[in-house]
Design an enzyme around this catalytic site. Structure first.
Site, PDB file in Angstrom:
ATOM      1  N   SER A 112       0.828  -1.215   0.000  1.00  0.00           N
ATOM      2  CA  SER A 112       0.000   0.000   0.000  1.00  0.00           C
ATOM      3  C   SER A 112       0.856   1.256   0.000  1.00  0.00           C
ATOM      4  O   SER A 112       1.846   1.358   0.727  1.00  0.00           O
ATOM      5  CB  SER A 112      -0.911   0.020   1.229  1.00  0.00           C
ATOM      6  OG  SER A 112      -1.821  -1.044   1.170  1.00  0.00           O
ATOM      7  N   CYS A 142      -7.308   2.193   7.084  1.00  0.00           N
ATOM      8  CA  CYS A 142      -6.392   3.285   7.426  1.00  0.00           C
ATOM      9  C   CYS A 142      -7.108   4.219   8.396  1.00  0.00           C
ATOM     10  O   CYS A 142      -8.321   4.394   8.298  1.00  0.00           O
ATOM     11  CB  CYS A 142      -6.048   4.111   6.185  1.00  0.00           C
ATOM     12  SG  CYS A 142      -5.199   3.221   4.896  1.00  0.00           S
ATOM     13  N   THR A 197      -7.005  -7.894   7.739  1.00  0.00           N
ATOM     14  CA  THR A 197      -6.770  -8.616   9.005  1.00  0.00           C
ATOM     15  C   THR A 197      -7.831  -8.244  10.053  1.00  0.00           C
ATOM     16  O   THR A 197      -8.512  -7.222   9.927  1.00  0.00           O
ATOM     17  CB  THR A 197      -5.387  -8.254   9.563  1.00  0.00           C
ATOM     18  OG1 THR A 197      -5.289  -6.831   9.650  1.00  0.00           O
ATOM     19  CG2 THR A 197      -4.271  -8.776   8.664  1.00  0.00           C
TER      20      THR A 197
END
Ligand SMILES: Cc1cc2nc3c(=O)[nH]c(=O)nc-3n(C[C@H](O)[C@H](O)[C@H](O)COP(=O)(O)OP(=O)(O)OC[C@H]3O[C@@H](n4cnc5c(N)ncnc54)[C@H](O)[C@@H]3O)c2cc1C
Ligand SMILES: Cc1cc2nc3c(=O)[nH]c(=O)nc-3n(C[C@H](O)[C@H](O)[C@H](O)COP(=O)(O)O)c2cc1C
Ligand code: FES
Lengths: 247, 304
Positions: free
Chosen positions: B46, B131, B194
């Protein structure tokens, strides 16, 4: 770097909790002192491969040795491996120690950190350098140097230090180093010793340890803080100049 | 038997359904072990607009059948990536590259995509929504329907290439969040990232990860993420790429059976570095054994 199925040639218990594991890996390619391998123990229950320094190389037989302490379930499983069993090995990994010819070098280890410096001592001896091994241990029962024929074979002098008689105190190590006045010091196994080396004027390198994921520089798990920002222990290291590390 | 492993995701043709998961594989660092030209696709780490140094160590810890990580999206920033990394990737002529895009505000995602638009090697974008959103006090964007909508719309406005939105698994209603992304213009979804997790040390009485919490991945999560893929495929007409705990060809095939169009391998790349190639071979063997000529005939054939 290769991923190979190796077979166990020997598994010696040299002290309670300390093992030397021999692995027949065939041709791994050239190995620099300070480089490491990772070993897969299980792969589903215990997902991560375990990193170990390459302790010794028997080039003609395609055998390498790792020297480890049993500290958890991965090393416990490794300590139970029998001759002929298969182990997955990835390596050699990382960048090794800088080598010097005809210098006075000190190998300064703590505990099983000695395992990361032995191959280096062997190479330095071959380069006509004077090798002084200063090996520090908790107690006499964990002494991995005094009756170690390999270490003696490349060391011009072996100095063994213990906690129990306080000879391993940092001040004594400082005194010993200043007495030897080495051109270069290599260390592994103790942050305290790295801090000491940062204070002293000698050129010094450490084999650093950090928890790892991929061990090939892809996942960024093994970051260590340096003067140039985070570096990857597995790829940029594991050997660093002690002055570059921010502890 | 001539086998057809190719799949298509929102117009993007892949030679097979096996790719890596972002952040767990780097074609350059794995070069001697994996030929990236053989993979269905290669998803890069990323990228954010500016360089990010990531979290202080420790960043990774092993748990039963998995790991918990908190890397903190360490990356060099999109500009440096284009300058230094992209030229090196060009030598993999047959590889299909997917860029992974991250950001700390919805607008940052759009700016990263804008910066990447001119780079011809990227055939699609995967949007890593896991994020912190600085406009909302650092709340994880992937847990917030509004943020998913804003990010997807912002990115959609900048590109005609396929937009794959990667979702977080630990949400109350995965179908509702997936629908928000699709309605905002996502062409495909990656399910999932995750699971938020915590590991503590009894002796020191401290968390092991410096960042305190991290994300759980690995074999432990496979049945849970499999359920998420099942729910979304059942409810929505959108291509799904599965990511969660794949260790073998059989795990990959289970996701395809449930309806994923492709699969991503993450943690297992740390364990068996050539696992993706082994999984492609294993899928071929399964097809031969089961008399399946075209993998597309197998995808989504779960009998319930
Ligand atoms: C480059 C490198 C070289 C090493 N060389 C040696 C060596 O020659 N001899 C030796 O005895 N030990 C060495 N170690 C440390 C060794 O890797 C750990 O002792 C071992 O991984 C512990 O595994 P475990 O399952 O028994 O312990 P556990 O505590 O159960 O392990 C849990 C997890 O933490 C990781 N971990 C635990 N301790 C360490 C550590 N000190 N460093 C990195 N990861 C750790 C394990 O790999 C595993 O993923 C080295 C570490 C590194 C990074
Ligand atoms: C060390 C590590 C780093 C990761 N970095 C990223 C990342 O940068 N972007 C992203 O979208 N996902 C990232 N992930 C999540 C994986 O891409 C994947 O979705 C997740 O690990 C589940 O799959 P697995 O169980 O096969 O690992 C990372 C995972 C790990 C373990
Ligand atoms: S362990 Fe993956 S980058 Fe070092």
């Amino acid at each position: 770097m290769k991923l190979v199925e190796c077979s166990v040639t020997h598994n010696l218990r040299v002290r309670p909790e300390y093992h030397i594991l021999g692995l027949e890996c065939g041709e791994l390619g050239s190995i620099e002192p300070g480089q490491f391998i990772t070993v897969s123990v299980d792969s589903v229950e215990m997902v991560l491969r375990r990193p170990f320094s390459i302790y010794r190389v028997f080039e003609n037989r395609g055998v390498i040795e790792i020297f480890f302490k049993v500290v958890g379930k991965g090393t416990k499983a490794l300590s139970e491996l029998k001759e002929g069993m298969a182990v997955s090995v990835l390596g050699p990994l990382g960048k090794g120690f800088p080598l010097y010819e005809g210098v006075t070098a000190v190998l300064l280890s703590r505990g099983v950190g000695l395992a990361s410096l032995a191959l280096l001592g062997d190479k330095l001896k071959g380069l006509k350098s004077r090798v002084v091994t200063i090996a520090s241990f908790k107690g006499r029962d964990a002494d991995l140097a005094s009756d170690n024929e390999y270490v003696k074979s490349f060391s011009d002098e072996v100095i063994v230090l213990y906690d129990e008689d306080r000879s391993s105190d940092v001040e004594n190590v400082r005194y010993l180093l200043n007495k030897v006045k080495p051109d270069v010091v290599y260390t592994c196994g103790s942050k305290r010793l790295v801090r000491l080396l940062k204070e002293l004027p000698y050129e010094a390198y450490v084999a650093w340890e950090e928890r790892m994921g991929c061990a090939v520089g892809a996942c960024r798990s093994c970051a260590v803080r340096t003067v140039a920002g985070y570096k990857l222990t597995c790829y940029d290291g594991p050997v660093f100049n002690v002055r570059d590390l921010i502890l | 038997m001539e086998l057809d492993l190719s799949v298509e995701i929102a117009g993007l043709k892949l030679k097979n359904p096996v790719m890596n998961a972002s952040g767990t594989y780097d074609p350059l660092r794995y070069e001697s072990l994996v030929d990236p030209n053989l993979l269905g696709a290669v998803v890069l780490k990323s990228l954010t607009l500016n360089p990010r140094e990531g979290n202080p160590p420790p960043r990774i810890v092993e748990v039963a059948c998995g790991i918990v990580n908190s890397i903190g999206i360490q990356n060099e920033g999109v500009e440096e990536f284009i300058k230094v990394k992209v030229p090196l990737l060009r030598k993999f002529k047959e590889a299909t590259f997917i860029a992974s895009v991250a950001g700390l505000t919805p607008n940052e995602f759009a700016e990263v995509v804008e910066a990447l638009e001119g780079v011809d090697i990227f055939k699609a974008y995967e949007i890593n929504t896991s994020c912190p959103n600085l406009e909302k006090g650092g709340v994880n964007c992937a847990l917030d329907e509004r943020c998913i909508q804003q990010v997807t719309k912002a990115v959609r406005g900048k590109t005609n290439k396929p937009v794959i939105v990667k979702l977080a698994p630990d949400v109350t209603d995965i179908v509702a969040i997936a629908k928000v992304a699709v309605d905002a213009g996502a062409d495909a979804l990656t399910i999932a990232n995750t699971y938020r997790a915590l590991v503590v040390d009894l002796k020191s009485r401290k968390p092991i990860l410096h960042n305190v919490t991290g994300g759980l991945s690995g074999p432990a999560i496979k049945p849970i993420t499999l359920r998420l893929v099942y729910e979304v495929v059942k409810a929505l007409d959108v291509p799904v790429i599965a990511s969660g705990g794949i260790t073998s060809a059989n795990d990959a095939l289970e996701y395809l059976l449930v309806g994923a169009k492709a699969v991503q391998i993450g943690t297992m790349n740390f364990v068996r570095h050539d696992i993706m190639i082994k999984i492609i071979e294993g899928i071929k063997k399964f097809m031969v054994d089961e008399g399946i000529k075209d993998i597309k005939e197998f995808i989504g054939t779960l009998r319930t």
